[in-house]
Design an enzyme around this catalytic site. Structure first.
Site, short mmCIF file in Angstrom:
data_model
loop_
_atom_site.label_atom_id
_atom_site.label_comp_id
_atom_site.label_asym_id
_atom_site.label_seq_id
_atom_site.Cartn_x
_atom_site.Cartn_y
_atom_site.Cartn_z
CE LYS A 114 -13.83 -3.43 -0.15
NZ LYS A 114 -12.57 -1.84 -1.03
CG ASN A 229 -1.00 0.70 2.25
OD1 ASN A 229 -1.92 1.13 1.56
ND2 ASN A 229 0.53 0.14 1.68
#
Length: 432
Positions: A114, A229
Site C-alpha cells: 500500500k 467510485n
C-alpha cells in the site's frame, strides 16, 4: 495518529493497532506458533520518500510519499496508492497488512502492499498532480515492478494517474512494462471491468449474505456512506438488482428519500455538482443521521473509523457491507456483534478490486485480454468461493464473519510459511 487503549468503552482508532490485534487473535485461535504473529505483525519494508515538485507559481514544494510492503510469501506485493492529506505511516502499514490477508483469502498470488502521498490533490493543478505522480514512481523505482510490488488506484487516484505512473516507470525501465501497475486505461493495457470491480464485489458479497439470511433483494433498502467510485457503482448495481437505495452521503452532505433515490440521475447530478447534496426530491442528511436510518443494508464506502462506539448503537441495518478499508473500530464491531448484525468484513467485501487487478496483471503478462463478461464471470466465481470459505469457517468455529475471514487469511499465510520451511511441526487444525 497515536493509538488509544480500549478500556472503559474507548475505541482503538489506530488502524495498525487494530490490524495487529485481529491477526494476533487469529493466530491464537488457530494455535499457530508464535513466530507466525511475529512475522505478520510488521511489514517487510516501509519506504518514505520526499517528492519535490515545481508549482505553477515557480516555487518548489516537497511532499512526503510512503510505500509499505507487508509480506511477499505468496507473490509480489500488491496494493493501491492514495493521495490524501491525512495519509500517515501507520495507516499505510495497516492497509498493506489487510491487502496481504485479502489476497490470501481470495486465493491470489500476491502479498500486501500500500502507498500514499500526504497531499490534498484538490489543491493541485493537473500539471502539478502529474509531476507529483511521476515523482512518486521515480523515488520508489528500486523497490517496485511487476515481480516486486504492483501499485493500483485508491482514494483520490484514478486511471489517468495510473497512466502517468506507468509512463514514468516505462521511461525509467527503457521498455514497456504494462504489468507494473493495474487500474490503468484500457488503451495502454488496462482490463475491462476494473473500474466497476470493487463495487461489483461489494454487491456480490451482499447478495451472498442475503441468501444466508433468507432475504429477497427486491424487498430490501440500502444506505451508502461515500459516493466515489466504489459507492456510486455499489448504488447503481444494487438499484439494478431491485434494492431501494434510500440515502447516500459524501464529504459535502447527503441526500435521503424514503421512497428511494433515482440512482442513475443522481450519478449525473454528482458529475455536474460534485456532491449528492441538494439532489431533487431528496432531504438533506448528515453522516450521523444516515447511520441511524431504518434500512436493511448499510454500506460504509468512505474512510476508516466510521462505525464506532458512538455510531454503532444507532445502526438498524441487518447487513453491514464494509466497502471501505477499516471502517469499523473494535468497539464498534463489538456493538454490532451484540446486536446480531451480519457484517461482511472489508477484507472480503471490497476484494473485487484486487481480484480484477490480478486479472489485469495476468492479461498483461500474456498480452491477451478477456471480454468484460468473462472478467465479471471470473470475479463472481472467485468472490463466491471466498464468501463460502469464510461462512463455512464461521459456522465451524462459531465466530463472527470478521474473525472467520482473519482465520482463513492468516491460516493460508501460515500454510505458505510451512511450505517454505519458515515454520515446522504444525498442522492446520481446520481446513482454510
Amino acid at each position: 495518529m497515536p493509538s488509544k487503549e480500549q478500556q472503559n468503552g474507548v475505541d482503538i482508532t489506530n488502524p495498525y493497532e487494530i490490524a495487529k490485534r485481529l491477526i494476533e487473535r487469529a493466530t491464537e485461535s488457530l494455535h499457530l506458533p508464535k513466530g507466525v504473529y511475529e512475522i505478520l505483525k510488521k511489514p517487510t519494508r516501509v519506504m518514505k520518500v520526499s517528492i519535490p515538485i515545481r508549482k505553477d507559481n515557480g516555487e518548489y514544494v516537497s511532499y512526503t510519499g510512503i510505500r509499505s510492503q507487508h509480506i511477499d510469501i505468496l507473490g509480489p506485493t500488491k496494493g493501491g496508492v492514495r493521495f490524501h492529506q491525512n495519509v500517515n505511516e501507520d495507516e499505510v502499514i495497516a492497509l498493506s497488512m489487510w491487502m496481504s490477508l485479502k489476497s490470501a483469502l481470495i486465493g491470489l498470488p500476491f502479498g500486501g502492499g500500500k502507498g500514499g502521498i500526504i497531499v490534498d490533490p484538490h489543491e493541485l493543478s493537473n500539471r502539478e498532480l502529474e509531476e507529483l505522480s511521476r515523482g512518486y514512481i521515480r523515488e520508489l523505482e528500486p523497490i517496485i515492478g511487476p515481480a516486486k510490488d504492483v501499485p493500483a488506484p485508491d482514494v483520490n487516484t484514478n486511471q489517468q494517474i495510473m497512466g502517468w505512473m506507468l509512463d514514468e516507470f516505462d521511461r525509467l525501465s527503457g521498455r514497456s512494462v504494462p504489468g507494473f501497475i493495474t487500474g490503468k486505461p484500457i488503451v495502454i493495457g488496462g482490463s475491462a471491468g476494473r473500474i466497476e470491480a470493487t463495487g461489483r464485489g461489494v454487491v456480490i458479497s451482499i447478495i451472498e449474505a442475503a441468501k444466508r439470511l433468507n432475504l429477497k433483494l427486491d424487498n430490501l433498502t440500502a444506505v451508502i456512506q461515500g459516493f466515489g467510485n466504489v459507492g456510486s457503482i455499489t448504488a447503481k448495481l444494487l438499484h439494478q438488482h431491485g434494492v431501494k437505495v434510500i440515502a447516500i452521503t459524501d464529504a459535502k452532505g447527503g441526500a435521503y428519500s424514503p421512497n428511494g433515490l433515482d440512482v442513475m440521475n443522481l450519478i449525473d447530478y454528482v458529475n455536474e455538482n460534485g456532491t449528492v447534496k441538494g439532489f431533487k426530491d431528496s432531504i438533506n442528511i448528515t453522516n450521523k443521521e444516515l447511520f441511524s436510518l431504518d434500512c436493511d443494508i448499510l454500506v460504509p464506502a468512505a474512510l476508516e473509523n466510521q462505525i464506532t462506539s458512538k455510531t454503532a448503537p444507532t445502526i438498524k441495518a441487518k447487513i453491514v457491507a464494509e466497502a471501505a478499508n477499516g471502517p469499523t473500530t473494535p468497539e464498534g464491531n463489538h456493538v454490532m456483534e451484540e446486536k446480531g448484525i451480519f457484517v461482511i468484513p472489508d477484507i472480503l467485501c471490497n476484494a473485487g478490486g484486487v481480484t480484477v487487478s490480478y486479472f489485469e496483471w495476468v492479461q498483461n503478462s500474456m498480452n491477451y485480454f478477456w471480454k468484460e463478461d468473462e472478467i465479471n464471470e471470473k470475479l463472481q466465481e472467485k468472490l463466491v468461493h471466498a464468501f463460502e470459505s469464510v461462512y463455512m469457517m464461521k459456522e465451524e468455529k462459531r465466530v463472527s464473519m470478521r474473525e472467520s475471514a482473519y482465520l482463513v487469511g492468516v491460516g493460508r499465510l501460515a500454510e505458505a510459511m510451512k511450505a517454505r520451511g519458515w515454520i515446522k511441526k504444525w498442522k492446520m487444525p481446520i481446513d482454510c
